[in-house]
Design a protein around this motif. Sequence first.
Motif, PDB file in Angstrom:
ATOM      1  N   THR A 225       0.837  -1.207   0.000  1.00  0.00           N
ATOM      2  CA  THR A 225       0.000   0.000   0.000  1.00  0.00           C
ATOM      3  C   THR A 225       0.869   1.253   0.000  1.00  0.00           C
ATOM      4  OG1 THR A 225      -1.764  -1.161   1.176  1.00  0.00           O
ATOM      5  CG2 THR A 225      -1.790   1.240   1.277  1.00  0.00           C
ATOM      6  N   ALA A 226       1.935   1.229   0.787  1.00  0.00           N
ATOM      7  CA  ALA A 226       2.840   2.383   0.847  1.00  0.00           C
ATOM      8  C   ALA A 226       3.480   2.635  -0.518  1.00  0.00           C
ATOM      9  CB  ALA A 226       3.907   2.154   1.909  1.00  0.00           C
ATOM     10  N   GLN A 227       3.897   1.554  -1.188  1.00  0.00           N
ATOM     11  CA  GLN A 227       4.484   1.704  -2.522  1.00  0.00           C
ATOM     12  C   GLN A 227       3.485   2.335  -3.491  1.00  0.00           C
ATOM     13  OE1 GLN A 227       6.287  -1.944  -4.018  1.00  0.00           O
ATOM     14  NE2 GLN A 227       6.688  -2.626  -1.918  1.00  0.00           N
ATOM     15  N   LEU A 228       2.223   1.851  -3.447  1.00  0.00           N
ATOM     16  CA  LEU A 228       1.197   2.411  -4.332  1.00  0.00           C
ATOM     17  C   LEU A 228       0.963   3.888  -4.034  1.00  0.00           C
ATOM     18  CD1 LEU A 228      -1.573  -0.366  -4.434  1.00  0.00           C
ATOM     19  CD2 LEU A 228      -0.226   0.454  -6.363  1.00  0.00           C
ATOM     20  N   ALA A 229       0.840   4.218  -2.756  1.00  0.00           N
ATOM     21  CA  ALA A 229       0.552   5.602  -2.385  1.00  0.00           C
ATOM     22  C   ALA A 229       1.652   6.547  -2.856  1.00  0.00           C
ATOM     23  CB  ALA A 229       0.365   5.702  -0.870  1.00  0.00           C
ATOM     24  N   HIS A 230       2.904   6.098  -2.776  1.00  0.00           N
ATOM     25  CA  HIS A 230       4.012   6.943  -3.224  1.00  0.00           C
ATOM     26  C   HIS A 230       4.024   7.101  -4.745  1.00  0.00           C
ATOM     27  CE1 HIS A 230       5.843   7.644   0.607  1.00  0.00           C
ATOM     28  NE2 HIS A 230       6.057   6.358   0.867  1.00  0.00           N
ATOM     29  N   SER A 231       3.490   6.100  -5.462  1.00  0.00           N
ATOM     30  CA  SER A 231       3.601   6.132  -6.923  1.00  0.00           C
ATOM     31  C   SER A 231       2.332   6.607  -7.632  1.00  0.00           C
ATOM     32  CB  SER A 231       3.984   4.748  -7.455  1.00  0.00           C
ATOM     33  OG  SER A 231       3.008   3.788  -7.100  1.00  0.00           O
ATOM     34  N   VAL A 232       1.141   6.269  -7.097  1.00  0.00           N
ATOM     35  CA  VAL A 232      -0.090   6.603  -7.832  1.00  0.00           C
ATOM     36  C   VAL A 232      -1.023   7.521  -7.063  1.00  0.00           C
ATOM     37  CG1 VAL A 232      -0.017   4.424  -9.085  1.00  0.00           C
ATOM     38  CG2 VAL A 232      -1.363   4.573  -6.993  1.00  0.00           C
ATOM     39  N   GLY A 233      -0.730   7.810  -5.802  1.00  0.00           N
ATOM     40  CA  GLY A 233      -1.615   8.693  -5.045  1.00  0.00           C
ATOM     41  C   GLY A 233      -2.485   7.927  -4.060  1.00  0.00           C
TER      42      GLY A 233
END
Length: 706
Positions: free
Chosen positions: A539-547
Motif C-alpha cells: 500500500t505504501a508503494q502504491l501511495a508513493h507512486s499513484v496517489g
Amino acid sequence: MPNHGSSAAPRTSPRAGEVAPIIPILARKVREVEAKSNRGKVGPTNRTRFQVIALLVRDERSRIRDDSALSGNTRSELLKRLDGIATILARIAARDTSLLSLLDSQTQPGPSAQRMRNEWLLSSGAELSEEELQIKAPAPARTPVVSASLAQKQVVPAGVPKRLKARPFAPPVFPSGTSPAVGHLSGWDLLEPLYRSFEQGAGGGAASMPLPPSPRIDQYSPKPLELMAHQLQLLESVKQGHRSFLLADEPGLGKTAQSVIAASVAHAYPLLAVVPNVVKINWAREVSLWTPRRKVSVIHGDGRDVDAFADVFVINYEILDRHLGWLSKFGFRGMVVDEAHFIKNLSSQRSQHVLALADQIRRSTPDGDPLLMALTGTPLINDIEDFHAIWRFLGWVDAEGPTPRLRQALEAIGRTPADRAFYPEARTAVVDQGIVRRVKTEVAKDLPARRVVDLPVELDDDLGRSIRQAERELGARLAAKYRALTASRSPREGWDLDIMRHVAEGELEASRSASSGENVFTMVRRIGQAKASLASDYTAQLAHSVGKVVLFAKHIDVMDTAERLLAEAGLRTVSIRGEQSSSTRQRAIDAFTTDPGVSVAICSLTAAGVGLNLHVASNVVLAELSWTAAEQAQAIDRVHRIGQEEPVTAWRILAAHTVDTKIAELIDAKKGLAARALDGSDEEIVSTTTVQVDALVHLLMEALEG
C-alpha cells in the motif's frame, strides 16, 4: 381440521407394515429444517415446516399413548422415535429462539401450515374428513409496533408533539385492503414456488421491471447537477404512479439520489430513511444536494436535536428500537431502507422493527400506497429466501404468501406450480411489482474498467510456518474422521465426496461454537495477521507512486498494524471502523476525499463496505479475504462508481501455499446467487457456508493425498 391442531387423531391406513406412517415423514422433514438451520437460515417456508412438525409430533404422541391396540414395546419404540424428532426441534429452536413461540400449543397455525399438515397426513395414508380438510383462517392478530419489552426504552424528541398538534386536520385514512383472491391458486403454498422461480433464473433475462423511456430533458435534478438516463427512467415510473421498489442496481449507480428525488416526485413527505450508521451523515448531505428545498433531520441517540418539522428523517438501524413509538404515529408517507439486505433475518429485532413500521405506514397512508423503497446492490447473500423480508417490507408478501396485488398477477398466469411454465411467468409477476436491477456494463458504459489482480506473497517467517503446520494438523484431523467413517469401504471405490462434506460440515459447526483451539476461522485470522505487514508495504508503494489508496481489512488488529506501519512510512492515514460515531467516520471520509495530504483510507471490510463514496482513489488493496464474493465486490465498488474517471484496480494480497489461495479461488468461481436470481444467468448458486465447507474439503483432500 378442528380447532387448528386438535389432538383428535385422523384415521390412518398403515403402509408397508408401518404402525405410525407419519413418523418417517416427520423424521425426513425435521432433518431438512435442521440442515437449513445449520446453514444459519430458517426462512418462512421452513418456519412453517417447523410448526407443522411440532403440531404433528404432539398429535401423534397423544394418539400412540391412547391406542390400546399397541403392545408396550411398540408404544415405547414409537414414543422414542418421536422424542428424537422433538430433540431435533429443540436443537433448532436453541439456534433461533424466535421459533420457540411456534412450539406453544396455543399458537394457531395459519392457512399454509394447515395445508401442509393435511398434505403430510394424506401422503402418510391418513383419511381426513371434509371438516378436517377445511382450511380455517386464524383470528387476525396485529402485532403492536412497540412491544411491552420495548415500552420502557421509548423516547420522544421534544418537537414531535408540537408537529403532531400542528396538523389536527390530517387527511382521513380509509382501509385499503383488498379481499384475498379466490381462484385456481387457492390452497397453494406460493412462497416456495416464488423462490424457486428466481433460483431457476430466466434464461438470460434480467430481473428488472419495464421502465418508461428516459426523458430527453432532466427536469428532476437541481442545476447544475444532472442525473443519468437510468436514474431518470426510475423517476418517470414514480411519476406514473409506481410506489414500491426493490432498487437493486449494482453498487455505484446512484441509488440514494434516485430514492431522494423519488420522494419529491411522489410527494412522499414526511419521509423516513433507515440506513446504516456509516452513511447517516452522507444521506443527509444527499438529501440537501438533490432536494435543496427540503429540510432533513438526522436522528442521533435519544433524538434531542431532532427538527420535528423536517421533511426527511434519517435514522440508523441500531437506535430504531427506542424511537418506534413516535415514528409509528408520525404520519410518514414514505420509507426508504438503505442496504436492505440488513433486514434479511426475519428473527432479528432489526427486521421486525422495520417491518412493523412499514405496516404502520401502509395503514396510515390515506390511499394505502406509500412510497416504499428497498435499496441494495446485493439483495441476496446466502440464500434465495433473503428476498422474503424485503418483499414483506414492500408489501408484496406477508407471512402466509403473496398479498392481493401479487396474487392477482399470479392468478392471471393461468397455471399452477405443478406446471413448469408457471415459474418464469411467476418470476416476471414478482419483478413487475417493482424490482429494478441495472448493471454498470449496461447503463454506465463510460465508467472506467475495473480489475482484480492477485498478489501471492510468501509467508516465510515463524508465523507463516506455524500457519502451514496448523493447516496440516487440521487436515489430518479431518482425514482421521473421514477414514473412520469409510473404514468398511474398498479403496477401489474411491473417495466419497458426500462423506467428505459431512465431515467438513461437522468441523465447521464445531468451529463456530469453539472458544479455543485451532479451526478454520482462527487459521484465516492468523493468515490475515501474517499478511498485514506485506499488505501495508505494498500500500505504501502504491501511495508513493499513484496517489490515494483504500486498504480493506477484516480484523481490527490487521487495521492497527497497517495504521502503524503506514505512519512509520511517513504517510497520513484515516481509519473507517465499525465502532466509530457517524460524525467521526464522516470526518475521516471528508479528510480522505478532500485533503491532498491524506494518502490512505484504512477501512473495515464489514463496516465500510457499504454506502461510502471513495472514488477519489482508483486503487484498492484487499489485505484480507471475505467469505463471499458480494462483500469483496461491495468493497471495490466504494471506488468503482459514478464519478470515477480512472480504471480501478483491486490488489488482492494472497498467502501462497495456504488455504488463503483456495478461498480466493472458491469465491471467484461461485458468485452465482445474485447472477442467477437477478441477472438471469445459469451460474451455480453457492452460499457463504458452502465456500467454508469447500475450503475444509480442500484441506481434507490434501491430507488424504499427502
